[in-house]
Design an enzyme around this catalytic site. Structure first.
Site, PDB file in Angstrom:
ATOM      1  CG  ASN A   1      -1.931  -1.023   1.257  1.00  0.00           C
ATOM      2  OD1 ASN A   1      -2.226  -1.639   0.240  1.00  0.00           O
ATOM      3  ND2 ASN A   1      -2.488  -1.270   2.437  1.00  0.00           N
TER       4      ASN A   1
ATOM      5  CG  ASP B   1       6.527   1.577   2.915  1.00  0.00           C
ATOM      6  OD1 ASP B   1       6.514   1.291   4.135  1.00  0.00           O
ATOM      7  OD2 ASP B   1       5.494   1.652   2.227  1.00  0.00           O
TER       8      ASP B   1
HETATM    9  O1  DOR Z   1       2.399  -1.691   2.335  1.00  0.00           O
HETATM   10  C1  DOR Z   1       2.467  -1.083   3.399  1.00  0.00           C
HETATM   11  N1  DOR Z   1       2.885  -1.678   4.515  1.00  0.00           N
HETATM   12  N2  DOR Z   1       2.082   0.189   3.441  1.00  0.00           N
HETATM   13  C2  DOR Z   1       1.965   0.864   4.595  1.00  0.00           C
HETATM   14  O2  DOR Z   1       1.636   2.002   4.565  1.00  0.00           O
HETATM   15  C3  DOR Z   1       2.224   0.186   5.871  1.00  0.00           C
HETATM   16  C4  DOR Z   1       3.151  -0.934   5.714  1.00  0.00           C
HETATM   17  C5  DOR Z   1       3.203  -1.853   6.888  1.00  0.00           C
HETATM   18  O3  DOR Z   1       3.282  -1.388   8.027  1.00  0.00           O
HETATM   19  O4  DOR Z   1       3.266  -3.063   6.677  1.00  0.00           O
HETATM   20 ZN    ZN Z   2       2.505   4.105   4.148  1.00  0.00          ZN
END
Ligand code: DOR
Ligand code: ZN
EC number: 3.5.2.3
Length: 422
Positions: free
Chosen positions: A278, A305
């Site tokens: 996401n 990320d």
């Molecule tokens: O793919 C994602 N994983 N997007 C996010 O914003 C949070 C993250 C997670 O904490 O796993």
């Molecule tokens: Zn995020």
């Protein structure tokens, strides 16, 4: 006095527009001198011939899962991945359990990361208590305790009045709001809304879920004077909106996850749940616009990320936790753009060093004399494979698993101390 010389490397430091073959003398953990042929008989030598030498990388978007989900990652394993990826400073996200909405958790993270002693870990605090989107967290005490930014990452802030208040407060404190933009009424599914979701009959996340929130928060940043940093930007229109606000002089910055530069929604057909993230991987047109955004400087920095999840949480796309690990693969992924002639090495390094430092307002990401001796030394051509042997994360959720990657960190030095050696 502890002395170290990084010898014969090709030094690139965008913060001072420095590029060329130089030696770097480190004394007591600080950059002491950059020159040709430095001779200090008692100094320890690192031979960097044929390698790129630059400021230690900074990643402003990392999920360490500690406290609370240490079966996915913890501060120690995450720090190991970071230094292996060339990162000497990482900013960790507050969607832990409990979340970072109180100073006890901040202190725990700062103490544990210090005792691990590999990279600098700078925490973010939540925007809202419990990440529930309602009541603003105590920014003042969280900042006092060491938080460098506020974010409800993982979730959007749906209530515009809450976001406005957050930007007002952040502006008073001089810290950025890091913004996970995805209107959850439009982004409830598992992959991008498009041909692949239609083909597989999967629930989806619409691109406008992101674009609408970026537009709203650009307006609120303009109104409040606060600094909004857009996390993991993923669509073409998002970039156009960000550029619009930048041209108006609004304090808006953004990051890109290298996976969004490499893959499209079609990667779900190859990698299944390991391509679920996401915001989701988008269309080719978006991917190409992001690359163009890097080239034109609309995108300020890379941010991984890094989002570890276990294999059992990644079995079926429909039920998988979102996220991709990225600390060890960020450099080879970004180097793809360099190899294609899209960006220079200097630009790539700028996006891993001084630009993220400026976003969070820290005096790092530079080799200026007197700065902490955080130095990353890499071979842009060395090939390696991310597998059982090389992976340092507790998790392995990435489409790059088992793939040949080009570009490898050889040494990472933090505060003058070697924290990683290939
Ligand atoms: O793919 C994602 N994983 N997007 C996010 O914003 C949070 C993250 C997670 O904490 O796993
Ligand atoms: Zn995020």
């Amino acid at each position: 006095m502890l002395k170290l010389i990084v010898k014969n490397g090709y030094v690139i430091d965008p913060s001072q527009n420095l590029e060329g073959e130089f030696d770097i003398l480190v004394e007591n953990g600080k950059i002491k001198k950059i020159d040709k042929n430095i001779l200090v008989p008692e100094a320890e030598i690192i031979d960097a011939k044929g390698l790129i030498v630059c400021p230690g990388f900074i990643d402003i978007h990392v999920h360490l899962r500690d406290p609370g989900q240490t079966y996915k990652e913890d501060i120690e394993s995450g720090s190991r991945c970071a230094v292996a990826g060339g990162f000497t400073t990482i900013v960790c996200m507050p969607n832990t359990n409990p979340p970072i909405d109180n100073t006890t958790v901040v202190n725990y993270i700062l103490q544990k990361s210090k005792s691990v002693g590999l990279c600098r870990v700078l925490p973010t605090g939540t925007i809202t208590k419990g990440r529930k989107g309602k009541e603003i967290a105590d920014f003042y005490s969280l900042k006092e305790a060491g938080c460098v930014a506020f974010t409800d990452d993982g979730s959007p802030v749906m209530d515009s009045s809450v976001m406005r208040k957050a930007l007002e407060l952040a502006s008073q404190l001089g810290v950025p709001i890091m913004d996970h933009c995805e209107d959850d009424k439009l982004a409830y599914g598992v992959i991008n809304e498009g041909e692949v979701s239609a083909l597989l009959g999967l629930s989806s996340r619409a691109p406008e879920a992101e674009e609408i929130q970026i537009a709203r928060d650009g307006i609120l940043a303009q109104r409040t004077g606060g600094h909004v940093h857009i996390q993991h930007v993923s669509t073409k229109l998002s970039l156009e909106i960000i550029e619009f606000f930048k041209e108006k002089g609004v304090k808006i910055t953004c990051e890109v996850n290298p996976n969004h530069l490499l893959f499209t929604e079609r990667e779900v057909l190859n990698s299944g749940a390991n391509a679920r993230v996401n915001p989701p991987l988008r269309k080719k047109e978006d991917r190409l616009a992001l690359i163009e955004g890097v080239k034109r400087g609309i995108i300020d920095c890379f941010a991984t990320d890094h989002a570890p999840h276990q294999t059992f949480e990644k079995e079926l796309v429909e039920f998988a936790m979102p996220g991709i690990i990225g600390l060890q693969t960020a450099l080879p992924s970004a180097l793809e753009l360099y190899r294609k002639g899209i960006i220079s090495l200097k630009k790539l390094i700028e996006m891993f060093t001084i630009n993220p430092a400026r976003i969070i307002g820290v005096d790092l990401g530079t080799l200026k004399l007197g700065s902490p001796a955080d130095i990353t030394i890499f071979d842009p051509n060395k090939e390696w494979i991310l597998n059982e042997e090389t992976n340092l994360s507790k998790s392995r959720n990435t489409p790059l698993w088992g793939k040949v990657l080009k570009g490898k960190v050889i040494y990472t030095i933090k505060d003058g101390k070697m924290v990683y050696k290939d």
